[in-house]
Design an enzyme around this catalytic site. Structure first.
Site, PDB file in Angstrom:
ATOM      1  N   ASP A   1      32.597  22.842 -33.331  1.00 17.16           N
ATOM      2  CA  ASP A   1      32.076  21.861 -32.378  1.00 17.16           C
ATOM      3  C   ASP A   1      31.032  20.961 -33.022  1.00 17.16           C
ATOM      4  OD1 ASP A   1      33.586  22.776 -30.244  1.00 17.16           O
ATOM      5  OD2 ASP A   1      32.116  24.305 -29.711  1.00 17.16           O
TER       6      ASP A   1
ATOM      7  N   ASP B   1      31.914  22.112 -21.582  1.00 16.09           N
ATOM      8  CA  ASP B   1      32.795  23.273 -21.680  1.00 16.09           C
ATOM      9  C   ASP B   1      32.993  23.838 -20.283  1.00 16.09           C
ATOM     10  OD1 ASP B   1      32.677  22.983 -24.351  1.00 16.09           O
ATOM     11  OD2 ASP B   1      31.470  24.755 -24.754  1.00 16.09           O
TER      12      ASP B   1
ATOM     13  N   ASP C   1      29.658  25.161 -28.666  1.00 19.96           N
ATOM     14  CA  ASP C   1      29.012  26.384 -29.125  1.00 19.96           C
ATOM     15  C   ASP C   1      29.474  26.870 -30.500  1.00 19.96           C
ATOM     16  OD1 ASP C   1      31.509  27.059 -28.268  1.00 19.96           O
ATOM     17  OD2 ASP C   1      30.836  28.258 -26.563  1.00 19.96           O
TER      18      ASP C   1
END
Ligand code: ADP
Ligand code: MG
Length: 901
Positions: free
Chosen positions: A642, A331, A638
């Site tokens: 996901d 990310d 998170d």
């Protein structure tokens, strides 16, 4: 207090339940009553499936082939009234068992301690304040807030509910999430239909809710079926399994060999007892009994080292896989960057402003063309106010130190509004909020309805990604007039901002009649208010970590919901894409991704370094495509959505701070600091674990080989045994403890992050290691035999000669240990002083060997004899020869390798 369990909470009025629990829907419980309840109910934790008792664990250590052989040998020698032999063997059994027990307990402790770091959190309202606590500390009556990604921490009756959907499959078997409400239900319905309840252990997949805890721990529905919960602390990994399998095969081969020699010996008219002891010696010498324990210990140490560097391993096999990772998908926001947003630019009504200031302190100026802005236009004030109102975060001022509670993206909007002179107290009063739709990555916007008290009208504010907002905006203010929107001009500006790595949000509004957000309101006719651009600087340590990873042959891919240009610019700043790379080749957007066929994606993913504006669901396709290329993928995440990608990735990594419980549950590893550099640390540790295992194996197996060969030779040729069974026991035990174990503490090799990742399916030992082991094993055989015969030829006793052979074995192992510190490099270029434990172990080993040779008590126990100084010198010289032999072998290899290249 009447705490009732087993009630049909779903058929009772919410108000009645709150009263029953003496709680309060808006303030929660008071500190005093929490204390009472904690004492009464205990922790909100399910008792583990019962662990083996200590005594049982201890006795389980006796359950191994080696111990059985030794116990047999001890019994036979006792029967022959060889009391000393029998005693020594028995003592070795006990010591072995104790060491095995300690190792296992230590390893398990290391893994157990991780569990405590992984407790789920719950958001509760206590004493009127919203706080995060560990879900262990929940008590009945607590008011708990749920949001998407939460793990329901206890059984709860819902009090307020907003589009709440809960995945209850683990409890009900129902695979679709169930939609919740707060209605009251009939009494006689099954768990599946109790839509106003949520149950411990289930997951919120969507929406929000507030509920009251009605049951904790063993009283929950989950608690009633707790035996279904799997124990997550298994110590098995692919590697330990491989090694156990290997050890088992070896065991059978050796036992067969021992039986064979026994028969051969008897046929040659040797006494049965003598042959029995010789076979025992062979078995004991050749079985690598320390191997499985060493593997477990090494893994456990790796796990605790990773934990100390903020990488918490949830699944033990991850420790091994980490060393083979070839791609890390990370990310952007908060992992690669600091997630410390500050608004630097604003675009509003054809004007661009810059904003100065430091951190979250609400002090700074607005500049236009470099000059301080004195007069704020209505449009600018409207935009700043919208940013403040369409917001779920809080600015916290603690003794002049400012921080954000909530999303930093939103926090920075509060700060910029305050910099312009707005006051929080007044805004909250003059524009109270009546409804809110929180930000979700999938949706890319958030919305609020605020009531403009002065003008008595409701305003629907919308803030989010430029694409979403522009799509539904039809007007804008130019020169104080409402005109049709000019999107091209705005997009130009977006390009300019994003090209500098700024995160850009657009804000719009419209007047509405009602005070509830209805999805039909969100489609059109918005008035565009402006753009807000914020800087989120890269983490300096992440920049370093990216460099290191790339050097280690690991590709870094950035995955973000942010704008493609913003992401590309940040990726450039962090050297994730090379300086000269083209935007078109390195960046794939979510829309492009959705249009690609799998085959196309598999092809393009090899160049891609940035995936921008992707939805979390798309991460799974990215993982699949990379894996189709044979990559070993680590993927961070998170949110709820996901989770599938985290499960599919070879290493799923969840964020410890910002991550939802769903993501954590799906992950193999949790980053307690959300920091990219912790992933690299973990990879480095993973590689080190593997290195040290291989070092241990390469060190330990030649001894078994050498000992086995010596005994086998002696029996086959009908010679006197050059080492006795008890002496073999001594060698194996003392060297395993003083020498072998210390390899576990070997520091990382300098070049550990300069080599390519290990191929996951490659065999544990490379050919050159096997050759090395053979060479050293044979060297032991020759030198031990040679020195034994030399001593005999010089008129020494058999006891003397055996003591020489034992010392040869021990000292060859001792010197060889240094050759094993680095498996490629020359031992003469290795820093041999960098492992203090190893040096200490070597000292102890020498001391033990002097005792073995020169203390009369040991002479009696092990049938050893004191040696003279010449013999000692001879032993040391010959034993150190192993260094040169290994060196020679490596030299030969290096020239043959150079030739083939
Ligand atoms: P990432 O976390 O990968 O940076 P997000 O999914 O959080 O991406 O953000 C995607 C886009 O959504 C951002 O570029 C921004 O325009 C918008 N956005 C982010 N956070 C918020 C928020 N709190 N409110 C409204 N819009 C937001
Ligand atoms: Mg985000």
């Amino acid at each position: 207090m009447k705490y009732l369990t087993g009630q049909n909470w779903h058929s009772i009025q919410a108000k009645e339940i709150t009263e029953l629990f003496e709680s309060d829907i808006s303030d929660g419980l008071s500190p005093l009553s929490i204390k009472h309840r904690e004492e009464f109910f205990g922790k909100n934790i399910l008792k583990e499936t019962k662990q083996d008792s200590k005594l049982k664990k201890f006795f389980m250590q006796f359950h191994s082939a080696l111990i059985y052989i030794l116990l047999g040998a001890s019994a036979v020698t006792a029967f022959l009234q060889e009391w000393i032999d029998s005693g020594v063997i028995f003592a070795v059994v006990i010591i072995n068992v104790i060491i095995g027990y300690i190792q296992e307990v230590k390893a398990q402790e290391a893994i157990e301690s991780l569990k405590n770091m992984m407790n789920a959190e719950a958001i509760v309202i206590r004493d009127g304040i919203k706080i995060n606590i560990s879900s262990i500390d929940l008590v009945p009556g607590d008011i708990v807030l749920l949001e998407s990604g939460s793990k329901v921490p206890a059984d709860m009756r819902l009090l307020e509910c907003k589009n709440l959907k809960v995945d209850e499959s683990m409890l009900t078997g129902e695979s679709l999430p169930s939609q919740k409400n707060t209605d009251i239900h009939k009494e006689n319905i099954t768990l599946n239909d109790r839509d106003n309840m949520t149950y411990s252990g289930t997951y919120v997949t969507y929406g929000r809710a507030k509920g009251i805890v009605v049951a904790t721990a063993g009283y929950t529905e989950l608690g009633k079926i707790a035996h279904l919960i799997e124990n997550t602390t298994a110590m098995d990994t692919p590697l330990t399994k491989k090694i156990s399998a290997f050890s088992k095969i070896l065991l059978y081969v050796i036992l067969a060999l021992a039986a064979f020699t026994f028969v051969v010996g008897i046929l040659r008219d040797n006494s049965a007892v003598e042959m029995f002891m010789a076979s025992v010696a062979l078995a004991v010498g050749a079985i690598p009994e320390g191997l499985p324990a060493a593997v477990t210990i090494t893994l456990a140490i790796g796990v605790s080292r990773m934990a100390s560097k903020n990488a918490i391993i949830r699944k033990l096999p991850a420790v091994e896989t980490l060393g083979s990772v070839t791609v890390i998908c990370s990310d952007k926001t908060g992992t690669l960057t600091q997630n410390k947003m500050s608004v630097t630019h604003i675009y509003c009504s054809d004007n661009t402003y810059e904003i100065t200031g430091n951190g979250y302190e609400p002090k700074g100026d607005f500049l236009q063309d470099g000059n301080k802005l004195e007069f704020f236009s209505d449009e600018l004030k409207d935009l700043l106010r919208a940013g403040y109102l369409c917001n779920e975060s809080y600015l916290i001022n603690k003794d002049g130190h400012y921080s954000i509670n909530g999303d930093p993206t939103e926090g920075s909007l509060i700060v910029s509004a305050l910099k312009s002179g707005y006051e929080e107290r007044i805004l909250n009063k003059t524009f109270p909020r009546s409804d809110l739709l929180p930000f979700e990555s999938d949706r890319q916007f958030m919305a609020t309805i605020n009531m403009d008290v002065e003008n008595n009208q409701n305003i629907l504010y919308l803030k989010g990604s430029v694409e979403k907002i522009l799509n539904i905006s039809e007007f804008e203010f130019i020169d104080e007039k409402l005109v049709e929107i000019n999107k091209d001009k705005i997009l130009e500006k977006v390009k300019e901002f994003a090209g500098q790595g700024l995160r850009v949000l657009a804000i719009s509004k419209k007047l509405v009649a009602g005070d509830k957000i209805d999805s039909r309101l969100l489609d059109n006719k918005f008035i565009f208010l402006g753009l807000v651009a914020m800087m989120d600087p890269p983490r300096p340590e992440a920049i370093e970590a990216v460099k290191e990873s790339i050097g280690a042959g690991i590709k870094i891919i950035m995955i973000t919901g942010d704008h493609a240009l913003t992401a590309f610019s940040i990726a450039k700043m962090m050297s994730i894409v090379d300086e000269g790379s083209k935007f078109e080749e390195s960046v794939i957007t979510g829309i492009e991704l959705s249009k690609m066929r799998d085959s196309e994606l598999i092809e393009k993913v090899s160049h891609a370094r940035v995936f921008a504006r992707v939805e979390p669901e798309q991460k799974l396709r990215i993982v699949d495509a990379l894996q189709a290329r044979g990559e070993i993928v680590a993927m961070t995440g998170d949110g709820v959505n996901d989770a599938p990608a985290l499960k599919q990735a070879d290493i799923g990594i969840a964020m410890g701070r910002g991550g939802t419980e769903v993501a954590k549950e799906a992950a193999d590893m949790i980053l307690s600091d959300d920091n990219f550099s912790s992933i690299t640390h973990a990879v480095r540790e993973g590689r080190n674990v593997f290195d040290n295992l291989i070092k241990f194996i390469t060190w330990t197996l030649p001894t078994n080989l050498g000992e086995g060969l010596v005994i086998l030779f002696a029996i086959m040729l009908g010679l006197t045994l050059p080492i006795l069974p008890v002496q073999i026991l001594w060698i194996n035990m003392s060297t395993a403890i003083f020498l072998g174990l210390m390899l576990v503490f070997e520091p990382k090799e300098d070049g550990i992050m300069k080599r390519k990742p290990r191929k996951p399916n490659s065999s544990i030992l490379r050919k050159s290691m096997i050759v090395q082991m053979l060479v050293v094993g044979v060297y032991m055989l020759i030198t031990a035999y040679g020195m034994f015969n030399y001593a005999i030829a010089n008129g020494h006793s058999v006891e003397y000669a055996r003591t020489v052979a034992v010392n040869i074995f021990v000292f060859v192992e001792l010197f060889y240990l240094f050759s094993c510190k680095e498996l490629q490099n020359s031992v003469f270029k290795t820093d041999i002083f960098n492992n203090k434990f190893l040096l200490l172990g070597v000292g102890l080993m020498i001391f033990a060997q002097l005792t073995f040779t020169h203390v009369s008590f040991m002479n009696i126990m092990f049938k050893s004899e004191a040696l003279d100084i010449q013999t000692w010198i001879g032993i040391l010289v010959i034993a150190s020869g192993v260094l040169f032999v290994v060196e020679f072998k490596r030299y030969i290899e290096s020239i043959t390798v150079n030739k083939t290249v």
